[in-house]
Enzyme design. Structure first.
Site, PDB file in Angstrom:
ATOM      1  N   HIS A  88      -9.008  37.301  27.856  1.00  0.00           N
ATOM      2  CA  HIS A  88      -9.661  37.711  29.192  1.00  0.00           C
ATOM      3  C   HIS A  88      -9.882  36.300  29.644  1.00  0.00           C
ATOM      4  O   HIS A  88     -10.904  35.496  29.025  1.00  0.00           O
ATOM      5  CB  HIS A  88     -10.900  38.495  28.678  1.00  0.00           C
ATOM      6  CG  HIS A  88     -11.932  38.688  30.041  1.00  0.00           C
ATOM      7  ND1 HIS A  88     -12.989  38.785  29.697  1.00  0.00           N
ATOM      8  CD2 HIS A  88     -11.240  39.094  31.216  1.00  0.00           C
ATOM      9  CE1 HIS A  88     -13.668  39.212  30.956  1.00  0.00           C
ATOM     10  NE2 HIS A  88     -12.579  39.355  31.739  1.00  0.00           N
ATOM     11  N   SER A 113     -11.105  43.246  31.903  1.00  0.00           N
ATOM     12  CA  SER A 113     -12.364  42.751  31.745  1.00  0.00           C
ATOM     13  C   SER A 113     -12.969  43.869  30.841  1.00  0.00           C
ATOM     14  O   SER A 113     -14.055  43.506  30.337  1.00  0.00           O
ATOM     15  CB  SER A 113     -13.004  42.807  33.060  1.00  0.00           C
ATOM     16  OG  SER A 113     -12.434  42.006  34.111  1.00  0.00           O
ATOM     17  N   GLU A 162     -11.713  34.730  26.223  1.00  0.00           N
ATOM     18  CA  GLU A 162     -12.060  35.678  25.384  1.00  0.00           C
ATOM     19  C   GLU A 162     -10.770  36.180  24.812  1.00  0.00           C
ATOM     20  O   GLU A 162     -10.114  36.899  25.418  1.00  0.00           O
ATOM     21  CB  GLU A 162     -13.098  36.803  25.620  1.00  0.00           C
ATOM     22  CG  GLU A 162     -14.311  36.564  26.271  1.00  0.00           C
ATOM     23  CD  GLU A 162     -15.322  37.653  26.669  1.00  0.00           C
ATOM     24  OE1 GLU A 162     -16.462  37.206  26.831  1.00  0.00           O
ATOM     25  OE2 GLU A 162     -14.705  38.429  27.060  1.00  0.00           O
ATOM     26  N   ASN A 178     -19.212  39.919  29.810  1.00  0.00           N
ATOM     27  CA  ASN A 178     -19.482  40.819  30.642  1.00  0.00           C
ATOM     28  C   ASN A 178     -20.619  42.115  30.312  1.00  0.00           C
ATOM     29  O   ASN A 178     -21.232  42.341  31.006  1.00  0.00           O
ATOM     30  CB  ASN A 178     -18.238  41.697  31.179  1.00  0.00           C
ATOM     31  CG  ASN A 178     -17.375  40.892  32.233  1.00  0.00           C
ATOM     32  OD1 ASN A 178     -18.045  40.241  33.053  1.00  0.00           O
ATOM     33  ND2 ASN A 178     -15.984  41.335  32.480  1.00  0.00           N
TER      34      ASN A 178
HETATM   35  N1  LIG Z   1     -11.489  39.428  39.407  1.00  0.00           N
HETATM   36  C1  LIG Z   1     -12.094  39.188  38.466  1.00  0.00           C
HETATM   37  O1  LIG Z   1     -13.175  38.185  38.407  1.00  0.00           O
HETATM   38  C2  LIG Z   1     -11.831  39.201  37.027  1.00  0.00           C
HETATM   39  C3  LIG Z   1     -12.003  38.471  36.060  1.00  0.00           C
HETATM   40  C4  LIG Z   1     -11.549  38.466  34.800  1.00  0.00           C
HETATM   41  C5  LIG Z   1     -10.526  39.476  34.442  1.00  0.00           C
HETATM   42  N2  LIG Z   1     -10.137  40.432  35.781  1.00  0.00           N
HETATM   43  C6  LIG Z   1      -9.308  41.660  35.223  1.00  0.00           C
HETATM   44  O2  LIG Z   1      -8.054  41.152  35.678  1.00  0.00           O
HETATM   45  C7  LIG Z   1      -7.204  42.187  36.471  1.00  0.00           C
HETATM   46  C8  LIG Z   1      -6.747  41.963  37.823  1.00  0.00           C
HETATM   47  O3  LIG Z   1      -7.959  41.617  38.468  1.00  0.00           O
HETATM   48  P1  LIG Z   1      -7.900  41.191  39.918  1.00  0.00           P
HETATM   49  O4  LIG Z   1      -9.426  40.838  40.416  1.00  0.00           O
HETATM   50  O5  LIG Z   1      -7.004  40.022  39.835  1.00  0.00           O
HETATM   51  O6  LIG Z   1      -7.270  42.208  40.857  1.00  0.00           O
HETATM   52  P2  LIG Z   1      -6.451  42.257  41.973  1.00  0.00           P
HETATM   53  O7  LIG Z   1      -6.757  43.776  42.637  1.00  0.00           O
HETATM   54  O8  LIG Z   1      -6.733  41.054  42.884  1.00  0.00           O
HETATM   55  O9  LIG Z   1      -4.979  42.079  41.615  1.00  0.00           O
HETATM   56  C9  LIG Z   1      -4.227  43.036  40.903  1.00  0.00           C
HETATM   57  C10 LIG Z   1      -2.794  43.184  41.331  1.00  0.00           C
HETATM   58  O10 LIG Z   1      -2.105  44.004  40.400  1.00  0.00           O
HETATM   59  C11 LIG Z   1      -1.088  44.299  41.222  1.00  0.00           C
HETATM   60  N3  LIG Z   1      -0.626  45.821  40.436  1.00  0.00           N
HETATM   61  C12 LIG Z   1      -1.104  47.153  40.847  1.00  0.00           C
HETATM   62  N4  LIG Z   1       0.038  47.882  40.137  1.00  0.00           N
HETATM   63  C13 LIG Z   1       0.547  47.212  39.272  1.00  0.00           C
HETATM   64  C14 LIG Z   1       1.531  47.250  38.245  1.00  0.00           C
HETATM   65  N5  LIG Z   1       1.944  48.677  38.067  1.00  0.00           N
HETATM   66  N6  LIG Z   1       2.346  46.289  37.607  1.00  0.00           N
HETATM   67  C15 LIG Z   1       1.883  44.894  37.942  1.00  0.00           C
HETATM   68  N7  LIG Z   1       0.772  44.709  38.897  1.00  0.00           N
HETATM   69  C16 LIG Z   1       0.357  45.717  39.612  1.00  0.00           C
HETATM   70  C17 LIG Z   1      -1.548  44.586  42.386  1.00  0.00           C
HETATM   71  O11 LIG Z   1      -0.442  44.655  43.592  1.00  0.00           O
HETATM   72  C18 LIG Z   1      -2.525  43.196  42.691  1.00  0.00           C
HETATM   73  O12 LIG Z   1      -1.711  42.198  43.011  1.00  0.00           O
HETATM   74  C19 LIG Z   1      -8.193  43.459  36.007  1.00  0.00           C
HETATM   75  O13 LIG Z   1      -7.908  44.001  34.839  1.00  0.00           O
HETATM   76  C20 LIG Z   1      -9.422  42.974  36.096  1.00  0.00           C
HETATM   77  O14 LIG Z   1     -10.417  43.717  35.498  1.00  0.00           O
HETATM   78  C21 LIG Z   1     -10.723  40.372  36.876  1.00  0.00           C
END
Ligand SMILES: NC(=O)c1ccc[n+]([C@@H]2O[C@H](COP(=O)([O-])OP(=O)(O)OC[C@H]3O[C@@H](n4cnc5c(N)ncnc54)[C@H](O)[C@@H]3O)[C@@H](O)[C@H]2O)c1
Length: 387
Positions: free
Chosen positions: A133, A111, A145, A183
């Site tokens: 993104h 993000s 994005e 964002n």
């Molecule tokens: N939640 C949102 O609204 C949103 C929106 C857009 C982008 N993002 C981005 O997406 C990414 C994930 O966010 P999320 O909200 O799904 O988080 P989340 O915490 O729900 O999921 C993250 C996952 O990554 C896994 N993980 C941890 N270490 C890891 C590794 N070494 N290798 C592979 N997987 C691993 C965890 O076990 C978990 O299942 C982040 O970079 C976040 O910034 C989130």
């Protein structure tokens, strides 16, 4: 996010392999994805059997892998959606780089972390590393994005763009700068209401109502509760650091207090509002009445509340335009699609009149210079219109 993105690819008929180091995470994702596919099918197919056939056909192409390397072997595209931690992402990209063919595009769903620094820190060739993104929930929100890092090759950026397009999404290119488009520009949507709340301009209900009355689908406090106050705070902190601790991105003490108290929003049953079995009840007791951190401040009319928030967003949009983050049209489209705004910031300025917007910003900049001092790009456009 990983599960949501996998669902999008499966819906488009792709074969997908998931990896997560957490035991059970991919198995849980499979269940969620199947539910999502069934919901999607109910919009595409009329009868129950056809719905199930469609969803079963799609989920059959989902595989689970025991390592990131195994998931990446033979992949056409890898999308990384691990936790938002630069060191973890760098380590992962090193592994992905070693285990996939050199023509595989390696995309990150980060993000806010700089795409360039992921490749740099992983000490890998940056050509095939790009940002893709997605927005939450990925199956419903159409914006992706597309971020080119300093070393991303044109072919990789083009491939990511074409794939997002083939998946039925709207790819919009953004410069690799903090918060990309949405964002960053949407940060005032929550930070400005938090400042208004602290100043005693209104209660959370009054401010939320003022924003929905202006056409936004949800008020800022209800929205923070929905996405998680901790998640919103982390995003605010990321931007604050990314912009050299610029005052306008400083997280609110109210967010810090709520997170410290475990009042994280809907998922915790309490945040700005109280919840029972997922249903929103009234505001939390401390937010029932106007509380002032600024003595003598007055409550604001709903129109004035909405105008302040929209002005702050529009000014940030002009700053991003001046920084070359994206074109005005792309910013407008991104804000509609990714943040569900009823209008784009440039569209709003055009409708309101740029001269009037510049004057309103100027008048407010005495109170909060970093947020409201008119952006150079806005002043330049106002000058051009005057000629
Ligand atoms: N939640 C949102 O609204 C949103 C929106 C857009 C982008 N993002 C981005 O997406 C990414 C994930 O966010 P999320 O909200 O799904 O988080 P989340 O915490 O729900 O999921 C993250 C996952 O990554 C896994 N993980 C941890 N270490 C890891 C590794 N070494 N290798 C592979 N997987 C691993 C965890 O076990 C978990 O299942 C982040 O970079 C976040 O910034 C989130």
């Amino acid at each position: 996010m990983g599960a949501g993105i996998a669902q999008v690819a499966l819906e488009a008929g792709w074969a997908v392999t998931l990896f997560d180091p957490l035991a059970d995470a991919t198995e849980r994702a499979r269940v969620r994805i199947y539910d999502g596919l069934l919901r999607r099918a109910s919009r595409l197919e009329a009868d129950a059997d056809a719905m199930e056939d469609w969803a079963t056909g799609r989920i059959a192409r989902l595989g689970l892998a025991a390592s990131a390397a195994a998931a990446a072997t033979d992949a056409h595209l890898v999308i990384e959606a691990a936790i938002e931690d630069l060191a973890i992402k760098q380590r992962l990209f090193g592994e992905l780089d070693r285990s996939s063919p050199p023509t595989t595009v390696l995309a990150t769903n980060t993000s806010a972390l700089p795409v360039s620094r992921i490749a740099e820190g992983a000490r890998i060739a940056p050509e095939r590393v790009v940002g893709m993104h997605f927005f939450n929930p990925a199956p419903r929100l159409d914006l992706v994005e597309i971020v080119a890092g300093a070393g991303s090759a044109e072919w990789a950026v083009e491939r990511a763009t074409t794939i997002a397009d083939d998946w039925g999404k709207t790819p919009i290119q953004s410069k690799d700068s903090p918060g990309f488009i949405v964002n960053r520009i949407n940060r005032p949507f929550t930070l400005e209401p938090l400042r208004l709340l602290r100043a005693g301009a209104g209660t959370i209900v009054e401010i939320d109502d003022a924003i929905t009355a202006a056409g936004f689908p949800m008020g800022p406090f209800a929205l923070m509760d929905l996405i998680g106050i901790d998640v919103n705070l982390a995003a605010a902190r990321g931007l604050f650091e990314g912009f050299g601790r610029a005052a306008r991105f400083r997280p609110s003490p109210i967010q810090e207090e709520l997170v410290a108290a475990g009042a994280l929003g809907r998922k915790a049953g309490r945040g700005f509002y109280r919840y029972e079995e997922g249903r929103k009840l009234g505001p939390a007791s401390r937010f029932e009445r106007v509380e002032r951190s600024v003595p003598g401040a007055a409550t604001l009319a709903p129109e004035a509340i909405a105008e302040r928030v929209i002005l702050a967003i529009a000014n940030e949009a002009y700053r991003a335009l001046g920084d070359g983050v994206a074109t005005a049209d792309d910013i407008d489209r991104a804000m509609r699609l990714g943040a569900s705004h009823p209008f784009g910031p440039f569209e709003w300025v055009r409708r309101t009149g740029i001269e009037e917007v510049a004057m309103s910003l100027d008048a407010m900049s005495d109170e909060d210079a970093d947020t409201f001092r008119p952006a150079l790009a806005l002043l330049r456009e106002a000058r051009r219109t005057r000629r």
